[in-house]
Design an enzyme around this catalytic site. Structure first.
Site, PDB file in Angstrom:
ATOM      1  N   GLU A  32       0.832  -1.206   0.000  1.00  0.00           N
ATOM      2  CA  GLU A  32       0.000   0.000   0.000  1.00  0.00           C
ATOM      3  C   GLU A  32       0.866   1.257   0.000  1.00  0.00           C
ATOM      4  OE1 GLU A  32      -1.543   1.771   3.589  1.00  0.00           O
ATOM      5  OE2 GLU A  32      -1.435  -0.192   4.566  1.00  0.00           O
ATOM      6  N   LYS A  94      -6.214  10.376   0.816  1.00  0.00           N
ATOM      7  CA  LYS A  94      -6.196   9.023   1.359  1.00  0.00           C
ATOM      8  C   LYS A  94      -7.388   8.295   0.767  1.00  0.00           C
ATOM      9  CE  LYS A  94      -6.018   6.606   5.821  1.00  0.00           C
ATOM     10  NZ  LYS A  94      -6.035   6.809   7.306  1.00  0.00           N
ATOM     11  N   VAL A 114      -5.663  -0.122   2.975  1.00  0.00           N
ATOM     12  CA  VAL A 114      -5.755  -1.583   2.884  1.00  0.00           C
ATOM     13  C   VAL A 114      -6.905  -1.982   1.963  1.00  0.00           C
ATOM     14  CG1 VAL A 114      -6.282  -3.682   4.176  1.00  0.00           C
ATOM     15  CG2 VAL A 114      -4.651  -2.032   5.099  1.00  0.00           C
ATOM     16  N   ASP A 149     -18.293   3.947  13.549  1.00  0.00           N
ATOM     17  CA  ASP A 149     -17.115   4.056  12.691  1.00  0.00           C
ATOM     18  C   ASP A 149     -16.467   2.682  12.531  1.00  0.00           C
ATOM     19  OD1 ASP A 149     -14.861   4.763  11.308  1.00  0.00           O
ATOM     20  OD2 ASP A 149     -14.369   6.472  12.580  1.00  0.00           O
ATOM     21  N   SER A 151     -14.066   0.464   9.790  1.00  0.00           N
ATOM     22  CA  SER A 151     -13.199   0.603   8.625  1.00  0.00           C
ATOM     23  C   SER A 151     -13.711  -0.200   7.436  1.00  0.00           C
ATOM     24  CB  SER A 151     -11.788   0.136   8.980  1.00  0.00           C
ATOM     25  OG  SER A 151     -10.972   0.100   7.832  1.00  0.00           O
ATOM     26  N   ALA A 152     -13.555   0.398   6.257  1.00  0.00           N
ATOM     27  CA  ALA A 152     -13.905  -0.302   5.014  1.00  0.00           C
ATOM     28  C   ALA A 152     -12.968  -1.471   4.750  1.00  0.00           C
ATOM     29  CB  ALA A 152     -13.849   0.669   3.840  1.00  0.00           C
ATOM     30  N   ASP A 153     -11.830  -1.525   5.461  1.00  0.00           N
ATOM     31  CA  ASP A 153     -10.907  -2.655   5.303  1.00  0.00           C
ATOM     32  C   ASP A 153     -11.615  -3.980   5.563  1.00  0.00           C
ATOM     33  OD1 ASP A 153      -9.043  -0.669   4.980  1.00  0.00           O
ATOM     34  OD2 ASP A 153      -7.927  -1.098   6.821  1.00  0.00           O
ATOM     35  N   LYS A 170      -4.310  -1.667  15.414  1.00  0.00           N
ATOM     36  CA  LYS A 170      -3.830  -0.861  16.535  1.00  0.00           C
ATOM     37  C   LYS A 170      -4.807  -0.930  17.704  1.00  0.00           C
ATOM     38  CE  LYS A 170      -1.510   2.240  13.301  1.00  0.00           C
ATOM     39  NZ  LYS A 170      -2.029   1.596  12.076  1.00  0.00           N
TER      40      LYS A 170
END
Length: 312
Positions: A32, A94, A114, A149, A151-153, A170
């Site tokens: 990435e 981003k 990602v 919230d 993540s789209a990951d 994390k």
């Protein structure tokens, strides 16, 4: 550097090195670009970018750093393109998966996360991706009880048959909730040489991994078997090298301070993680930056080893 336009899309361009490797059945590892443009300071980011590509080559595979420049998705960057991604004045967006279409259609430029890296890698025919950490479900901020919230990951892994090698996510994220989302979406989670799921700067989150693997051949066997009947990705969790693990007391103090900082500044959404990471980097005296670099190098090295096994 000569590039090859993919027949699948005039907006997808592979470097000649990557195109030749894929055509010849040589192992390729996707990398990435957000970690370079948004995760590391100028100067160090370019050094790390070169180091990651060199690590992949030393492992017997071909690196494919991915970014979108001037509306074109690039699978494998030239030296000049990598320097542009890492430039202090690059001002790259981003790009998560939702942003790819608009950015490419409107001729924009950005670094891939990602989610978008995995999706572009799959579109190019690359099945292994080495990175630092995975996005996940965010923890509620101080004074709140819930968060939407996510993540789209996680959604990308659920739909994209790519092996993602990382050091977990994390601890600024809700790791138990993230693992539940992965389970719901049938994404296998493997621990490399460990029974504990790592949390980026720390080798253990205190949570177990469903399956343990101890060498690249075992990983390749699991990935091959999974791909025979499922379209989801596979997550390989590789703990940060022991000598670069952050002291847990320091880590916990920085996390508490960072969460209070975010709340006091009324930071929300995609801005939360950059603020927290900046606090970790500055308040740790560079300890977190060293850990970040070494864990992603370790992950990319392992990704190359697994890619070679899969190619053979």
């Amino acid at each position: 550097m000569r590039s090859v336009i993919s027949p699948a899309s005039h907006r997808l361009a592979m470097s000649a090195e990557v195109a030749d490797a894929l055509a010849d059945g040589v192992a390729v590892v996707a990398l990435e670009s957000t970690i370079l443009s948004h995760g590391l300071p100028p100067g160090r980011n370019l050094d790390v970018g070169h180091r990651l590509e060199r690590t992949v080559r030393e492992g017997g595979a071909v690196p494919a750093t991915i970014a979108v420049l001037d509306g074109q998705a690039l699978i494998g960057l030239s030296r000049a393109q990598l320097e542009r991604v890492c430039a202090p004045d690059a001002d790259l967006d981003k790009l998560s998966l939702r942003d790819l279409g608009a950015t490419m259609a409107l001729g924009g430029s950005g670094a891939t996360t990602v989610a978008s890296t995995a999706s572009l890698a799959h579109a190019a025919g690359i099945g292994v991706f080495g990175t630092g950490g995975l996005g996940g479900v965010h923890l509620p901020l101080p004074g709140t009880t819930t968060t939407w919230d996510v993540s789209a990951d996680l959604g990308a892994l659920a739909r994209t048959p790519v092996l993602v090698v990382c050091s977990g996510m994390k601890s600024i994220l809700d790791i138990p909730a993230t693992l539940e989302v992965l389970e719901t979406n049938s994404v296998p989670v493997l621990g490399y040489g460990t029974d504990d799921f790592p949390s980026f700067y720390l080798r253990s989150s205190g949570l177990p991994v469903p399956h343990r693997v101890d060498d690249p051949a075992q990983v390749a066997a699991v990935v091959s078997a999974h791909r025979r009947f499922a379209d989801s990705g596979v997550l390989l969790a590789n703990p940060v090298p022991r000598e670069f693990e952050m002291d847990r007391a320091l880590h916990d103090r920085l996390l508490a301070e960072g969460m209070e900082l975010v709340a006091s500044r009324d930071v929300h959404g995609a801005d939360v993680t950059p603020v927290l990471l900046e606090h970790f980097h500055t308040a740790s005296g560079g300890v977190s930056l060293d850990a970040n670099e070494e864990l992603v190098v370790s992950n990319v090295r392992l990704a190359a080893q697994v890619a070679v096994e899969l190619a053979s």
